[in-house]
Design a protein around this motif. Structure first.
Motif, short mmCIF file in Angstrom:
data_model
loop_
_atom_site.label_atom_id
_atom_site.label_comp_id
_atom_site.label_asym_id
_atom_site.label_seq_id
_atom_site.Cartn_x
_atom_site.Cartn_y
_atom_site.Cartn_z
N PRO A 29 -0.85 -3.21 -3.14
CA PRO A 29 -2.15 -3.39 -3.78
C PRO A 29 -2.63 -4.86 -3.84
O PRO A 29 -3.83 -4.66 -3.89
N GLY A 30 -1.75 -5.90 -3.92
CA GLY A 30 -2.30 -7.05 -4.11
C GLY A 30 -3.11 -7.83 -2.99
O GLY A 30 -3.90 -8.53 -3.22
N VAL B 93 -8.12 0.32 -5.02
CA VAL B 93 -7.05 -0.74 -4.53
C VAL B 93 -5.70 0.17 -3.96
O VAL B 93 -5.57 -0.14 -2.97
N ARG B 94 -5.48 0.97 -4.98
CA ARG B 94 -4.10 1.58 -4.80
C ARG B 94 -4.14 2.63 -3.67
O ARG B 94 -3.39 2.78 -2.83
N ARG B 95 -5.39 3.21 -3.56
CA ARG B 95 -5.34 4.34 -2.58
C ARG B 95 -5.58 3.93 -1.13
O ARG B 95 -4.95 4.00 -0.38
N LEU B 96 -6.47 2.68 -1.01
CA LEU B 96 -6.54 1.74 0.24
C LEU B 96 -5.21 1.32 0.58
O LEU B 96 -4.96 1.43 1.72
N ALA B 97 -4.43 0.58 -0.41
CA ALA B 97 -3.19 0.05 0.00
C ALA B 97 -2.48 1.22 0.56
O ALA B 97 -1.50 0.89 1.40
N ASP B 98 -2.30 2.39 -0.08
CA ASP B 98 -1.52 3.39 0.30
C ASP B 98 -2.07 3.88 1.74
O ASP B 98 -1.01 4.03 2.64
N PRO C 129 -2.91 -10.15 6.46
CA PRO C 129 -3.54 -8.63 6.19
C PRO C 129 -4.91 -8.81 5.30
O PRO C 129 -5.86 -7.95 5.79
N PHE C 130 -4.66 -9.34 4.40
CA PHE C 130 -5.95 -9.58 3.58
C PHE C 130 -7.01 -9.96 4.08
O PHE C 130 -8.11 -9.43 4.19
N GLU C 131 -7.00 -11.04 5.26
CA GLU C 131 -8.35 -11.48 5.79
C GLU C 131 -8.47 -10.53 7.00
O GLU C 131 -9.80 -10.22 7.13
N GLN C 132 -7.45 -9.70 7.53
CA GLN C 132 -7.90 -8.74 8.55
C GLN C 132 -8.85 -7.59 7.90
O GLN C 132 -9.97 -7.15 8.19
N LEU C 133 -8.37 -7.04 6.59
CA LEU C 133 -9.14 -6.18 5.89
C LEU C 133 -10.48 -6.87 5.50
O LEU C 133 -11.44 -6.04 5.45
N MET D 118 -13.31 2.88 10.98
CA MET D 118 -11.73 2.86 10.65
C MET D 118 -10.81 1.50 10.53
O MET D 118 -11.12 0.88 11.47
N ILE D 119 -10.41 1.24 9.56
CA ILE D 119 -9.78 -0.08 9.39
C ILE D 119 -8.19 -0.07 9.91
O ILE D 119 -7.63 0.93 9.67
N VAL D 120 -8.05 -0.97 10.78
CA VAL D 120 -6.62 -1.19 11.33
C VAL D 120 -6.07 -2.50 11.19
O VAL D 120 -6.70 -3.51 11.37
N ILE D 121 -4.81 -2.46 10.41
CA ILE D 121 -4.18 -3.81 10.19
C ILE D 121 -3.17 -3.94 11.11
O ILE D 121 -2.31 -3.08 11.22
N ASP D 122 -3.13 -5.19 11.90
CA ASP D 122 -2.17 -5.49 13.07
C ASP D 122 -1.07 -6.36 12.37
O ASP D 122 -1.36 -7.43 11.99
N PRO D 123 0.19 -5.90 12.21
CA PRO D 123 1.27 -6.71 11.57
C PRO D 123 1.62 -7.76 12.38
O PRO D 123 2.14 -8.70 11.87
N ARG D 124 1.31 -7.63 13.79
CA ARG D 124 1.77 -8.69 14.56
C ARG D 124 0.62 -9.85 14.78
O ARG D 124 0.97 -10.77 15.07
N SER D 125 -0.51 -9.74 14.21
CA SER D 125 -1.60 -10.70 14.26
C SER D 125 -1.08 -11.81 13.39
O SER D 125 -0.55 -11.88 12.17
#
Length: 122
Positions: free
Chosen positions: A49-50, A38-43, A12-16, A1-8
């Motif tokens: 999406p970028g 791309v759109r689904r994962l971004a959502d 975000p692109f590098e975390q992903l 499961m992918i988790v993006i930490d906005p405080r890191s």
């Protein structure tokens, strides 16, 4: 499961990118596995999406994933154990280099020094 930490401090692109690459090298994502659009994962992750597109581009550039036009994006096939282990070691090293805030030139110099043959013992 992918988790993006906005405080890191890691973008975000590098975390992903790092998490997807780790999932591929660990075998969690097998060769040939289809990735979300791309759109689904971004959502799903609450990202632009970028941001996802950039992570996918970098993974494709390093041969981890491949895009097959309208058919989608897949984990690249054909990575043998040697390649997988080498990629895993390189990714771990790159993460460590980033954490230490070393430049690419410094990191490469360390790798070149480490790969030099050791002098024979007398």
């Amino acid at each position: 499961m992918i988790v993006i930490d906005p405080r890191s401090p890691v973008p975000p692109f590098e975390q992903l990118r790092a998490q997807l690459a780790a999932a591929v090298t660990s075998g969690e994502l097998a060769a040939g596995a289809r990735l979300p659009t791309v759109r689904r994962l971004a959502d799903d992750l609450g990202l632009a999406p970028g941001t996802v597109a950039r992570a996918y581009r970098e993974l494709e550039g390093s041969g981890v994933i491949e895009t097959r036009g309208r058919n989608g994006t897949f984990v690249a096939a054909g990575a043998d154990d040697t390649t997988r282990l080498a990629r895993q070691a390189a990714l771990a090293f790159a993460e460590q280099v980033r954490a230490l805030r070393l430049s690419s030139d410094e990191a490469i110099a360390y790798v070149q020094a480490a790969l030099r043959p050791e002098p024979s013992a007398p």
